[in-house]
Design a protein around this motif. Sequence first.
Motif, PDB file in Angstrom:
ATOM      1  N   ALA A 277       0.842  -1.198   0.000  1.00  0.00           N
ATOM      2  CA  ALA A 277       0.000   0.000   0.000  1.00  0.00           C
ATOM      3  C   ALA A 277       0.878   1.249   0.000  1.00  0.00           C
ATOM      4  O   ALA A 277       1.954   1.259   0.590  1.00  0.00           O
ATOM      5  N   LYS A 278       0.418   2.284  -0.652  1.00  0.00           N
ATOM      6  CA  LYS A 278       1.128   3.560  -0.604  1.00  0.00           C
ATOM      7  C   LYS A 278       0.894   4.167   0.776  1.00  0.00           C
ATOM      8  O   LYS A 278      -0.243   4.328   1.218  1.00  0.00           O
ATOM      9  N   SER A 279       1.970   4.504   1.474  1.00  0.00           N
ATOM     10  CA  SER A 279       1.889   5.007   2.850  1.00  0.00           C
ATOM     11  C   SER A 279       2.355   6.453   2.914  1.00  0.00           C
ATOM     12  O   SER A 279       3.444   6.782   2.435  1.00  0.00           O
ATOM     13  N   THR A 280       1.522   7.289   3.498  1.00  0.00           N
ATOM     14  CA  THR A 280       1.831   8.713   3.629  1.00  0.00           C
ATOM     15  C   THR A 280       1.516   9.174   5.043  1.00  0.00           C
ATOM     16  O   THR A 280       0.388   9.013   5.521  1.00  0.00           O
ATOM     17  N   VAL A 281       2.508   9.698   5.746  1.00  0.00           N
ATOM     18  CA  VAL A 281       2.259  10.280   7.065  1.00  0.00           C
ATOM     19  C   VAL A 281       1.990  11.762   6.864  1.00  0.00           C
ATOM     20  O   VAL A 281       2.632  12.414   6.038  1.00  0.00           O
ATOM     21  N   PHE A 282       1.003  12.288   7.572  1.00  0.00           N
ATOM     22  CA  PHE A 282       0.672  13.698   7.424  1.00  0.00           C
ATOM     23  C   PHE A 282       0.433  14.348   8.787  1.00  0.00           C
ATOM     24  O   PHE A 282       0.014  13.685   9.736  1.00  0.00           O
ATOM     25  N   MET A 283       0.754  15.628   8.867  1.00  0.00           N
ATOM     26  CA  MET A 283       0.527  16.411  10.079  1.00  0.00           C
ATOM     27  C   MET A 283      -0.629  17.369   9.829  1.00  0.00           C
ATOM     28  O   MET A 283      -0.762  17.917   8.734  1.00  0.00           O
TER      29      MET A 283
END
Length: 509
Positions: free
Chosen positions: A151-157
């Motif tokens: 899966a494409k994983s993106t951490v965001f604030m």
Amino acid sequence: MSTPTTALPTTSSHGSRRRLRALSAAAVVGLALTVCTTTAPAQAAELVPQTENEAEEFLDDRAAEDPSTLDRDSVPEGISVEEAQKAVEKTDELTPADVEYAAAQEDLPASGVPEDFYRTPDSLPSADGTVLKQADSDFYLDPVKLIKHDAKSTVFMYKTTDEKGQARAATATLLTPNSASGHADDAVVISPGTQGIADKCAPSRQMGMGTEYEGISVASALAAKHPVVVVDYMGLGTEGTHHFVNRVEEGRSVLDAARAVQQVDGSEIDEDTKLQLRGYSQGGHATTAALELQKEWAPELNIASASAGAVPVDLHKTVSGLSSVYTAFALYGVVGFADQADIDTSDFLNEKGQKMVAETADKCTVEALLSTAFTDGKSLTKNGESFTDIIDEHFTDIVDRQRLGKAAVPDVPLLVNHSRLDDVISFDQGKELASTWCRAGHKVGLRGQSRAHSLRRLRRSPAPHRDLHQSHLRGQGSARQLLEAVTSHPHRGGPPSWGICPHRGGPPG
């Protein structure tokens, strides 16, 4: 899933040994781990669960180990092998695999997300749920970093607001199935169970290190080809204190993450996407809090259903019922309460208690449980009081504010998932919550399992053999199937076999 049988070679690296031990023997053999070869990652990728059954098999493999197999390499520093074995034997919360993961955490490389990503910007926007920044991340199912989810994983604030009205930054992770394209009709928002209170324990950090115990639950949700959002909670991973089981801050963290994910570059979630909220234990508390706050805080969100498992509805009752095995949970609670009340812990804890608080504050859940197991709370307080006495004397108002079940929730299908044998949060709390929602006229399911509260897959039987039971993560997977069934069911009552509450009554006991 592929199960090659190449033998595991030895390695002279102490750190590598500890990380390798975090996989069960069955999983290691199945992966055909060969250090420094190029074939292992490809083989490992085949073990990423693609269905609910494969997720359960993966959990069973990682749990199929006897406490007697624990040794110095597989137990965290500062904890003896005997202490670890005793903790596993005496509690339904821990398994040998949990202990090995805790040991692996001590010498893991960085998660892959730059450390400065978690720093709060100098100024924050006024609108809650505004994305502040994002970064690519990884999602591993093992601390050896061989089983990488595709899966494409993106951490965001994103920006949110704490209970006192102060602007805060929080983080979350968006995982998008690699087969997804275009608008997401449905998405899952996971509120994780107890992680600890140290920044390093944030799920967005642990998923990149392969140590997140919710990992298989996340993989199971991704197997349904829905995008998944995993919330870190306010103060967990980011600046500021994480107030354990704070109703307002947890609920806002969840709701604002669901708002913010719509702005993440590459996100297929928008205002029309139907959101399924899920959470167990602390995550069940956060999910329920989000439901109760949604009408006032984020009425625009399209919440379609929710699953709340092992919900600590009444924190006073929960703390009062904790045995000495779970002293870490009580410490997490009183430290957070003290911070919110602006009371120094030295006012009620003795020197031993303050030292244990300092040590526990830097440990994630499993290691904290192991290091404090069987410690009598009375031995940590100045006057020999229990933690319940401390709450009654100092924190009654704060604890009362965290009480769930008093506010209205959206009119969507609701599942309460709770073990009748739960030794951390009593089953009557889950039944009470389901009954409250039933009386309000909601479509409610109560799944009362005959299993114990657990971080992972199985409950140990008093007999020499093991009973593989539905537990923390496996419970969430089955809850997903039930929740999606009732969400799409054409009549108001839902599937009769699911324990839907009778007409204006409570759910079956």
